[in-house]
Scaffold this motif. Structure first.
Motif, short mmCIF file in Angstrom:
data_model
loop_
_atom_site.label_atom_id
_atom_site.label_comp_id
_atom_site.label_asym_id
_atom_site.label_seq_id
_atom_site.Cartn_x
_atom_site.Cartn_y
_atom_site.Cartn_z
N ASN A 310 -4.77 6.32 -50.45
CA ASN A 310 -3.68 6.15 -49.88
C ASN A 310 -2.76 5.40 -50.70
OD1 ASN A 310 -4.10 7.95 -47.84
ND2 ASN A 310 -4.82 6.32 -46.39
N PHE A 313 -2.02 7.09 -54.55
CA PHE A 313 -1.61 8.46 -54.37
C PHE A 313 -0.66 8.77 -53.19
CE2 PHE A 313 -6.12 8.82 -55.97
CZ PHE A 313 -5.54 8.78 -57.45
N PHE A 315 2.25 7.65 -52.64
CA PHE A 315 3.72 7.80 -52.88
C PHE A 315 4.10 9.24 -53.42
CE2 PHE A 315 1.55 6.57 -56.78
CZ PHE A 315 2.23 7.37 -57.65
N THR A 316 3.13 10.23 -53.67
CA THR A 316 3.51 11.43 -54.32
C THR A 316 2.79 12.52 -53.95
OG1 THR A 316 3.88 12.54 -56.54
CG2 THR A 316 2.24 11.04 -56.64
N ASP A 317 3.14 13.79 -53.77
CA ASP A 317 2.25 14.90 -53.52
C ASP A 317 2.41 15.83 -54.78
OD1 ASP A 317 5.01 15.81 -53.37
OD2 ASP A 317 4.44 16.66 -51.24
N ASN A 318 2.73 15.39 -56.04
CA ASN A 318 2.90 16.11 -57.23
C ASN A 318 1.42 15.95 -57.88
OD1 ASN A 318 3.27 16.95 -60.01
ND2 ASN A 318 5.55 16.74 -59.44
N LEU A 321 1.33 14.49 -61.39
CA LEU A 321 1.40 12.86 -61.29
C LEU A 321 0.03 12.28 -61.00
CD1 LEU A 321 5.10 12.20 -60.05
CD2 LEU A 321 4.18 11.85 -62.38
N ILE A 322 -0.55 13.05 -59.96
CA ILE A 322 -1.91 12.77 -59.39
C ILE A 322 -3.07 12.52 -60.29
CG2 ILE A 322 -3.83 13.33 -57.67
CD1 ILE A 322 -1.28 14.01 -55.72
N TYR A 357 -5.79 19.84 -53.40
CA TYR A 357 -4.63 20.58 -54.17
C TYR A 357 -5.03 21.82 -54.80
CZ TYR A 357 -1.46 16.74 -53.35
OH TYR A 357 -0.64 15.61 -52.72
#
Length: 435
Positions: A310, A313, A315-318, A321-322, A357
């Protein structure tokens, strides 16, 4: 203070302190995990639970493949197989500028694909190639950097002990699929190193080897065929479903032992030392797996994986980027943590996120192993870096500058494999290993 938070702080504090004072990582992880468990369930229950987790972690039929592959690697290292593969590598590398350096890379790929060990490759190939390159006028620092930078290809090209550990940590990902998936990324690693050598050799006008006659090339190839057949037998048998990875590892030991006796490079009196060397390596790896299971229990109780996921990662669900962030974390972790505990600790943290993902477990496993393979050539803890410099008889600082181009080349390979899954998945898919 919350019990879970207290246990988590205690775990990392003790491990950190022990590592700073020079305690081996397996002992550090074991002691830190046990003390953290004592704080959760008490001394008596913690002692029993730690013993149970330790035994459960090591009580796996799949893990039997590791000691057998390690033993096979030690036998090959002492059995004259490395020299025959180096001779073949000379033929395959041809008359490229800096041809002996290219030979070093190809030899590491060939020997690594048989022994499954980057450290063994760096030692065996480096001991042979370093004097040859010095005689031809290559700078020793450059020769050592070539050997160090290319040796980890053996961790990716099967058979690979790190891929077996990942299979365990990820909940049973197919070892056959992982092994086959490692071929293209491993070859790509070697080609990236050869590209660096090519440009440096052209710029510095490095020597080129003498032309090899067709007759000599054919003789060299014939001499190397028995060694290369080991790959066909072991990997072909695993992929074809004839035997498991564990059974294949035992066959690798038997085959390499028979071959070494035929070459008369190993005698019966040498066997105790060979078994002892293999045992030392195996004990470290298997014990690390056992104590990591104690640590996994503590981390699950304290909810560390979810908290870490948390915070990193959230701050983003891309997915791009992850994956970039995962790569960055693993690259940093790999500089001071051995691949085996790193895989056991971080796979349970990162894999559920990647899975959510739609990332394929085989693709993700190869990505993790490449990350941690880069860590083996990176200070301060890189084992391949230390072995390579020791074999070359150089100080660590003198090798770092010529090693940098190889480091950046392998990071490029990592990014290609991360964002082009087909590099990893196309061969297993063609062989029907995902059905």
């Amino acid at each position: 203070m919350d019990l879970a938070l207290q246990a988590a702080l205690l775990l990392f504090f003790i491990i950190g302190i022990l590592l700073v004072v020079g305690v081996p990582i397996s002992i550090s992880v074991g002691i830190g995990s046990m003390v953290a468990m004592f704080s959760i369930v008490g001394f008596n229950n913690g002692l029993v639970s730690s013993a149970q987790r330790l035994f459960t972690g090591m009580n796996s039929f799949t893990l039997l493949a590791i000691p057998f592959f390690v033993l096979a690697g030690v036998i090959m290292n002492n059995g004259g197989i490395a020299l025959r593969l180096i001779n073949l590598a000379k033929v395959l590398s041809g008359r490229l500028p800096g041809s002996l350096a290219h030979t070093n890379v190809v030899a590491n790929m060939l020997f690594g694909s048989i022994s499954g060990s980057a450290v063994a490759s760096a030692a065996a190939v480096g001991q042979t190639m370093s004097p040859l390159q010095k005689k031809e006028g290559y700078k020793q620092e450059f020769s050592a950097a070539v050997n160090i930078g290319s040796a980890p290809a053996g961790m990716i090209i099967p058979p690979s002990n790190t891929l077996i550990v990942y299979s365990l940590a990820s909940g049973g990902t197919s070892i056959a699929a992982l092994f086959i998936a490692g071929y293209l990324p491993g070859i790509l690693w070697g080609l990236a190193c050869m590209a660096v050598i090519f440009f440096m050799a052209r710029r510095q006008k490095m020597p080129t080897s003498e032309r090899v006659s067709m007759k000599q090339a054919f003789r060299t190839f014939l001499q190397a065929i028995p060694s290369l057949l080991l790959i066909v037998i072991v990997i072909g048998g695993i992929v074809g479903g004839i035997f498991t990875a564990t059974e294949g590892s035992a066959i690798a030991v038997l085959y390499s032992l028979i071959l070494s006796f035929i070459y008369r490079s190993i005698k019966i009196k040498d066997m105790p030392d060979i078994f002892l060397a293999a045992t030392r390596t195996t004990v470290i790896v298997i014990f690390l797996i056992g104590v990591s299971m104690i640590m996994s229990w503590v981390m699950a109780f304290t909810n560390i994986p979810a908290l870490l996921a948390n915070s990193l990662f959230g701050f983003t669900d891309n997915i791009i980027l992850i994956l970039l962030l995962m790569n960055l974390v693993l690259l940093v972790i790999g500089t001071f943590l051995d691949p085996t505990p790193a895989i056991l600790i971080f796979t349970p943290i990162f894999w559920p996120i990647a899975q959510s993902y739609g990332v394929d477990p085989v693709h993700f496993g190869i990505m993790i192993v490449i990350n941690l393979s880069i860590g083996t050539i990176t200070p301060p803890m890189g084992p391949v870096l230390f072995v390579g410099t020791k074999v070359a008889g150089l100080r660590l600082e003198s090798v770092l500058k010529p090693l940098m181009p190889f480091f950046f080349a392998t990071v490029v390979v990592l990014l290609l494999v991360t964002f082009i899954p087909e590099i990893t998945l196309i061969v297993p898919e063609l062989l029907g290993l995902f059905d």
